[in-house]
Design a protein around this motif. Structure first.
Motif: not given
Length: 457
Positions: A253-279
């Motif tokens: 599931n590449p779209p989900l894989q990208l989404g999960v990685e972007v979720q981690g990038w947001l967290k690591d960069s200090g952008i507050d995100f607590s929502g879900k990843v959806m395709t």
């Protein structure tokens, strides 16, 4: 005197052509009369650069081609889309943005860019896309996202794998499917010591493993089985004991894989995100209405490398996912339908319009992985001759690899199939265009076919 010289030169050319033709005939018949070729079929066609026949052994016969099928897809894409064609990946947001807080969802979509997150292109690697996306989000003034991260993978249809691909291939890196949003060429690597998983090239999202590996032999004899959208992956077969082997598979599931990685990038960069990843595909699977990508509030438009660079790697390293992506792109752009069936129909129509007998080009996919592709050597030569006359030929030719015998040609390898197709200039300046395909040969098809082609050197 002048007339005599012309006649002498012409006679020399005829004798030379006869010598090459005779040598090809002798070598071909020796191969086909050998015990290893009892159940084999061979198609060989050689022409000069003007298209004049040099040698024909069942050149009209359609055989399974493996990756020489790519010469048709690459040429059609370069002519139809243009060598400067690029794919686009876009990010936008819905809702309202106030005081750095996005009261809405962040979206990422693409028109199927097969290179998104690829490691092959300088300036387009995963870290490059990551940095550009994060910079764009920060430039937009977003410091907190109260909604979800939506990967809109709806550009293509839901069928990610061409019909007819063997189940043994699907989970391996060369059997990766095509999605509206692709990521890292839809491939992952596992480092395995004997039967024990040691590390992954990156964490896979939502995958559970069944491990039936055994230690035996001295080479990688393993197979990975994954299916689109599946959360279970199986690996079996044999790996050598006592050393680490890298095994490559296809992401379910590449779209989900990208989404999960972007979720981690947001967290690591200090952008507050607590929502879900959806395709959007997942929304449809759950019986829900997919999200509509925002028409405004564009955060980032990210362009792929140009098509000529994609074609280079498609031919040079035989990247199957590029071929199937091009098939869907051609179907979408030229027929308004991104299905494999539509794209393959366009490909056949394209080559029929260039004078190739449609009975000699029974395509089943864009990469050659399907054993249901049946193409003749003559058709491959006709395609190569057509390409040679086009303005985009240099971009096409550059992708052809140099093989073990020093000749620049595309190869194809699959169970019971070996093929070569390409261009060669002999030591005395003769220019040849050729294709050779063998099915069901019991020995080293590569070695034997190269022996025949060496006659052209």
């Amino acid at each position: 005197m002048k007339k005599s010289f012309i006649l002498f030169a012409f006679s020399t050319q005829v004798i030379f052509a006869q010598n090459v033709s005779q040598k090809l005939d002798d070598a071909t018949k020796n191969l086909m009369n050998s015990p290893m070729a009892v159940s084999s079929s061979l198609s060989l066609y050689v022409a000069d650069e003007s298209g004049n026949l040099v040698y024909d052994y069942q050149g009209n016969k359609g055989l399974s081609t493996a990756s020489t099928q790519k010469i048709f897809t690459a040429a059609a894409a370069l002519e139809t889309l243009g060598k400067n064609y690029t794919y686009k990946t876009t990010s936008a947001y819905s809702g309202t943005l106030s005081g750095g807080i996005l009261n809405g969802n962040l979206f990422i979509t693409s028109n199927g860019d097969p290179t998104l997150g690829s490691w092959r292109y300088e300036g387009y690697k995963p870290e490059n896309f990551k940095q550009k996306l994060l910079d764009a989000i920060k430039k937009a003034g977003i410091t907190k996202i109260s909604g979800d991260l939506i990967i809109d993978d709806s550009y293509f249809d839901h069928q990610t794998i061409p019909g007819g691909w063997p189940w043994d291939d699907l989970g391996n890196y060369y059997g990766a499917g095509v999605w509206g949003v692709n990521w890292r060429e839809n491939q992952f690597d596992i480092n395995i010591n004997g039967t024990e998983f040691k590390s992954f090239s990156y964490p896979l999202a939502n995958i559970k493993w069944l491990n039936d590996l055994k230690t035996a032999g001295t080479s990688d004899q393993s197979l990975i089985f994954t299916a689109p959208h599946s959360e279970v992956a199986l690996i079996n077969g044999n790996l050598p004991a006592g050393k680490v082997t890298t095994v490559s598979g296809s992401v379910p599931n590449p779209p989900l894989q990208l989404g999960v990685e972007v979720q981690g990038w947001l967290k690591d960069s200090g952008i507050d995100f607590s929502g879900k990843v959806m395709t959007n595909t997942q929304m449809e699977i759950e019986g829900k209405k997919p999200f509509e990508f925002p028409k405004s509030n564009i955060v980032l438009t990210y362009q792929s490398p140009t098509l000529d660079k994609i074609i280079y790697w498609f031919l040079r390293k035989s990247v199957n996912v590029y071929g199937e992506n091009l098939i869907k792109t051609l179907g979408k752009e030229k027929k308004g339908n991104p299905s494999f069936k539509s794209g393959i129909a366009f490909l056949k129509e394209f080559w029929k319009s260039k004078g190739i007998n449609p009975n000699m080009i029974n395509f089943a996919d864009g990469s050659g992985l399907s054993p249901q592709n049946y193409v003749s050597a003559k058709a491959e030569v006709q395609a190569l001759l057509y390409a040679k006359k086009q303005a985009w030929f240099e971009s096409y030719y550059e992708g052809f690899p140099t093989q073990d015998n020093g000749m620049k040609m595309k190869s194809g390898t699959m169970r019971d199939t070996k093929s070569y197709a390409g261009y060669h200039t002999s030591k005395d300046g003769k220019k040849y265009v050729y294709s050779i395909i063998i099915n069901n040969y019991e020995g080293s098809g590569s070695t034997e076919l190269q022996k025949i082609l060496n006659i052209l050197k």
